[in-house]
Design an enzyme around this catalytic site. Structure first.
Site, PDB file in Angstrom:
ATOM      1  N   SER A  76      29.256  34.962  41.954  1.00  0.00           N
ATOM      2  CA  SER A  76      30.553  35.350  42.502  1.00  0.00           C
ATOM      3  C   SER A  76      31.072  36.667  41.927  1.00  0.00           C
ATOM      4  CB  SER A  76      31.588  34.246  42.251  1.00  0.00           C
ATOM      5  OG  SER A  76      31.916  34.183  40.886  1.00  0.00           O
ATOM      6  N   LYS A 113      35.993  35.124  36.289  1.00  0.00           N
ATOM      7  CA  LYS A 113      36.788  35.664  37.393  1.00  0.00           C
ATOM      8  C   LYS A 113      37.617  36.846  36.896  1.00  0.00           C
ATOM      9  CE  LYS A 113      35.859  32.629  40.640  1.00  0.00           C
ATOM     10  NZ  LYS A 113      34.428  32.891  40.706  1.00  0.00           N
TER      11      LYS A 113
END
Lengths: 156, 427
Positions: A76, A113
């Site tokens: 991601s 993230k």
């Protein structure tokens, strides 16, 4: 002793120095080459300039007791240069700011993230269009393990 | 209260082993977690959630409570000493910025000498506690006092009494407040007062800490000896126990462990002994010491059905040595002498003693000491290889390969901080 040479294409490379045989502690000596030509026993003219070892720990780990390593499993964050298989250096003592890449607890799992703060609300952004942002409710607690400071990736 | 200028803080991690496990498992944040002793025997650490479920689980054999614990959703781990040692170092390293002198007292406790650090200690304690949490993920409590005994007592209050929120400063309170706190505590909460001493003290009417503090030191010395007399003086703010920054040099190095499963063959036992000799010799060499004597012991469990058997022998070496092979040879010789067939051994160990520093060893007449250049080089190489790769990469063949006698740690977590293969995974 192995020595690291300058490759032919100089543009993107920088000579760091010879690589020692021993990697513990992780260190690259800058100018301590022991090359001897022929039968000469003259001392190296560079001897007086011998310097400290380059220590990767010193460069990339500023606060050892608060530093942890993680290995990345997901894709991601490939836009930020974090790939599956990358090892990341995480510093718990650094303050997570808007824009920091962090290790964060998402429903009981560690995720890497980019943290974005808008007003009082936090958003966790991925760097891969396949993953939508995760919006946290203002009352939802944000649990950050630490701030990612370095990505180590071994090219294939 | 008589004051001296000294100020000590005791920083103690809460449910240390269980907290270490939780740092890397966000899914367990609010779950009850317990850690089991060697060979997964009994509960030796509980998270605060586990304590709330049942205080009495501590030290209970796991097989007795496993069913009930699982039903209640308790998560259990084998002891992961690699992880705990690493987290312990992080904890004490984090503390060093707060005090000029730090004594690492145990794996989860450190004393700070804050003498001359003039601060609002309650505030300072909170700063220490928050920093340790931020840097390492470990929850701790901090207690301040004019002596180590008082700092330890303050830490107990900080931990057990919710009002303190993890920080208790006994240096800034009035005598009246101190009396109130101490009257509420049984004497067993004082450092060094065990349950046996407590019973005897209670019989004399000394049934709380305040009364112990006000007891006559002379009478205490006559009845209980000089150690408890010092404790009384320390409770009065008179410092007798100094900060020990460096651990006193070990007088002996010991390696011993309970077996994962009972051992009854000489072959298995001999391998286990080789392992312990290797382990102890390696630790001894790290300290630059040589052994003048070796002690070996083997035993079955006193809790087994069979009759209790325990044997051991102490052998003085002709000349001090640090050579693993020589020590192993001696240990194997002892083993053959004391080993008895037909016994299911539960524990064995090796102790190296009469330790002397490098250069302190004398040569013997019979050439036993092989501390010549060749031997030193061999031992150095052995240690370097095992340091660089992992323990046991290179070992004596007598240690064996299968090691069925090794400690059982079926529920051990990964070595998150010490093995490349075990790094925590992030998505």
């Amino acid at each position: 002793m192995l020595t690291m040479f300058l490759p032919l294409h100089r543009s993107n490379c920088k000579l760091l120095g010879p690589v020692p045989e021993s990697t513990l502690p992780l260190a690259l000596p800058q100018y301590s080459s022991k090359v001897r030509a022929g039968q000469s026993h003259f001392p190296s003219p560079a001897q007086d300039y011998e310097q400290e070892f380059l220590d990767l720990n010193h460069r990339f780990i500023t606060n050892p007791p608060a530093t942890f390593l993680f290995v990345v499993a997901g894709d991601s964050m490939i836009g930020a240069g974090i790939y599956p298989g990358s090892t990341i250096i995480v510093d718990r003592s650094k303050k997570a700011k808007s824009g920091s890449i962090v290790i964060v607890d998402v429903e009981g799992e560690w995720m890497v993230k980019r943290l974005k703060k808008t007003g009082r609300a936090f958003t966790l952004l991925s760097e891969n269009p396949a993953y939508p942002p995760i919006e946290l409710q203002p009352d939802q607690s944000l649990i950050v393990f630490g701030v990612v400071t370095t990505v180590i990736h071994e090219p294939q | 209260m008589s004051h001296n200028n000294l100020v000590y803080a005791l920083c103690d991690a809460n449910s240390f082993y269980a907290s270490c496990e939780k740092v890397f498992r966000p899914d367990l944040r609010h779950k009850p977690v317990v850690v089991l002793s060697n060979n997964d025997g009994c509960v030796i650490a509980q998270s605060k959630e586990a304590k709330e479920l049942l205080e009495l689980w501590m030290c209970r054999p796991w097989f007795e409570i496993e069913k009930e614990a699982t039903r209640l959703g308790v998560i259990h781990f084998s002891s992961n000493y690699e992880l705990y040692a690493n987290m312990s170092n992080r904890f004490s390293d984090t503390l060093r910025q707060f005090a000029p002198r730090v004594e690492v007292y145990s794996i989860d406790e450190s004393f700070l000498d804050l003498t001359g650090v003039n601060r609002d200690y309650s505030k300072y304690g909170r700063e220490i506690k928050d920093t340790v949490m931020k840097w390492t993920g470990l929850p701790i409590c901090v207690g301040f006092g004019h002596t180590k005994t008082l700092a330890k007592l303050a830490n107990h209050c900080a931990k057990k009494q919710p009002g303190y929120d993890g920080v208790c400063d006994l240096t800034s309170i009035s005598t009246g407040e101190l009396q109130k706190i101490m009257e509420a505590l049984p004497v067993s909460k004082v450092w060094g007062v065990g349950s046996r001493l407590e019973k005897r003290l209670n019989e004399l009417g000394v049934d709380n800490v305040w009364r112990l503090r006000n007891a006559s030191p002379k009478r205490i010395r006559d009845e209980f000896g000089v150690v408890l007399e010092r404790t009384v003086k320390e409770l009065n703010g008179e410092s007798w126990l100094e900060l020990e920054e460096v651990l006193p040099e070990a007088k002996q190095v010991m390696s011993s462990r309970s077996f994962g499963q009972r051992v009854n063959s000489l072959q298995d036992m001999s391998e286990a002994i080789s392992f312990h000799v290797t382990n102890a010799a390696e630790r001894m060499r790290k300290k630059g010491l040589y052994a003048g004597a070796i002690h070996l012991f083997i035993q079955n469990s006193p809790f087994d059905q069979a009759q209790y058997f325990s044997a051991g022998q102490f052998v003085a070496l002709p000349s001090p040595t640090n050579n693993t092979m020589l020590l192993d040879k001696t240990a194997q010789w002892i083993l053959k002498k004391i080993f008895k067939e037909g016994i299911y051994y539960q524990k064995a160990g090796v102790m190296l003693s009469e330790l002397v520093p490098e250069g302190g060893q004398q040569r013997d007449l019979f050439g036993f000491s092989v501390t010549d250049a060749k031997s030193i080089k061999l031992m150095n190489t052995l240690d370097q290889i095992n340091d660089k790769y992992s323990r046991g990469t290179m070992k004596l063949a007598s240690e064996g390969l299968d090691n069925g006698w090794q400690m059982r740690r079926a529920f051990k977590s990964p070595n998150y901080t010490t093995d490349w293969q075990d790094l925590p995974v992030v998505l």
